[in-house]
Scaffold this motif. Structure first.
Motif, PDB file in Angstrom:
ATOM      1  N   GLN A  50       0.837  -1.202   0.000  1.00 50.18           N
ATOM      2  CA  GLN A  50       0.000   0.000   0.000  1.00 50.18           C
ATOM      3  C   GLN A  50       0.873   1.253   0.000  1.00 50.18           C
ATOM      4  N   ALA A  51       1.915   1.255   0.802  1.00 50.35           N
ATOM      5  CA  ALA A  51       2.814   2.411   0.857  1.00 50.35           C
ATOM      6  C   ALA A  51       3.510   2.599  -0.493  1.00 50.35           C
ATOM      7  N   HIS A  52       3.926   1.507  -1.092  1.00 45.87           N
ATOM      8  CA  HIS A  52       4.586   1.573  -2.396  1.00 45.87           C
ATOM      9  C   HIS A  52       3.639   2.120  -3.459  1.00 45.87           C
ATOM     10  N   SER A  53       2.340   1.857  -3.292  1.00 45.04           N
ATOM     11  CA  SER A  53       1.325   2.355  -4.230  1.00 45.04           C
ATOM     12  C   SER A  53       0.865   3.760  -3.903  1.00 45.04           C
ATOM     13  N   GLY A  54       1.326   4.298  -2.772  1.00 45.51           N
ATOM     14  CA  GLY A  54       1.004   5.677  -2.417  1.00 45.51           C
ATOM     15  C   GLY A  54      -0.233   5.867  -1.568  1.00 45.51           C
ATOM     16  N   VAL A  55      -0.786   4.793  -0.999  1.00 46.71           N
ATOM     17  CA  VAL A  55      -1.994   4.940  -0.189  1.00 46.71           C
ATOM     18  C   VAL A  55      -1.722   4.754   1.307  1.00 46.71           C
ATOM     19  N   ARG A  56      -0.470   4.646   1.673  1.00 48.16           N
ATOM     20  CA  ARG A  56      -0.079   4.538   3.074  1.00 48.16           C
ATOM     21  C   ARG A  56       1.301   5.165   3.177  1.00 48.16           C
ATOM     22  N   ASP A  57       1.586   5.806   4.302  1.00 52.71           N
ATOM     23  CA  ASP A  57       2.866   6.485   4.486  1.00 52.71           C
ATOM     24  C   ASP A  57       3.761   5.654   5.409  1.00 52.71           C
ATOM     25  N   ILE A  58       4.814   5.073   4.828  1.00 49.87           N
ATOM     26  CA  ILE A  58       5.797   4.312   5.603  1.00 49.87           C
ATOM     27  C   ILE A  58       7.176   4.770   5.149  1.00 49.87           C
TER      28      ILE A  58
END
Length: 108
Positions: A50-58
């Motif tokens: 999800q973070a890699h897809s831009g929908v989560r910030d990690i």
């Protein structure tokens, strides 16, 4: 690196983990406990995707994603070995069957 090298490395690490588990807990993890650990890793992997897809910030997502994918691969190799599955043969058989099926679907 060949799959057999990955397998050898994963199983060597598992041997070391089992020695540590015996030292710490007096026993090794069961196959069920290994599977539960894998499920946890898959959950972490889903968040990193999800973070890699831009929908989560990690922070440092790409490095963490590579680490988690590696953890999941390790778990799969170890679980296959513990269950007596020739993962390389099963992967080859399964992908060939899927190639035939999908190719047939595309030809319709």
């Amino acid at each position: 690196m060949k799959f057999s090298d990955l397998q050898k490395s994963a199983l060597h690490l598992n041997d070391l983990y089992e020695q540590l588990e015996i030292k710490r807990w007096g026993r090794v993890w069961s196959t069920e406990e290994l599977a539960l650990g894998f499920v946890g890793d898959v959950g972490d992997l889903a968040k990193l995707i999800q973070a890699h897809s831009g929908v989560r910030d990690i922070d440092d997502c790409k490095a963490k994603l590579g680490h988690e994918l590696s953890d999941c691969l390790w778990s799969i190799i170890v679980l296959a070995n513990k269950c007596g599955i020739d993962l390389q043969a099963e992967f080859a058989r399964n992908t060939e069957e899927l190639v035939v099926h999908v190719s047939g679907e595309l030809g319709k």
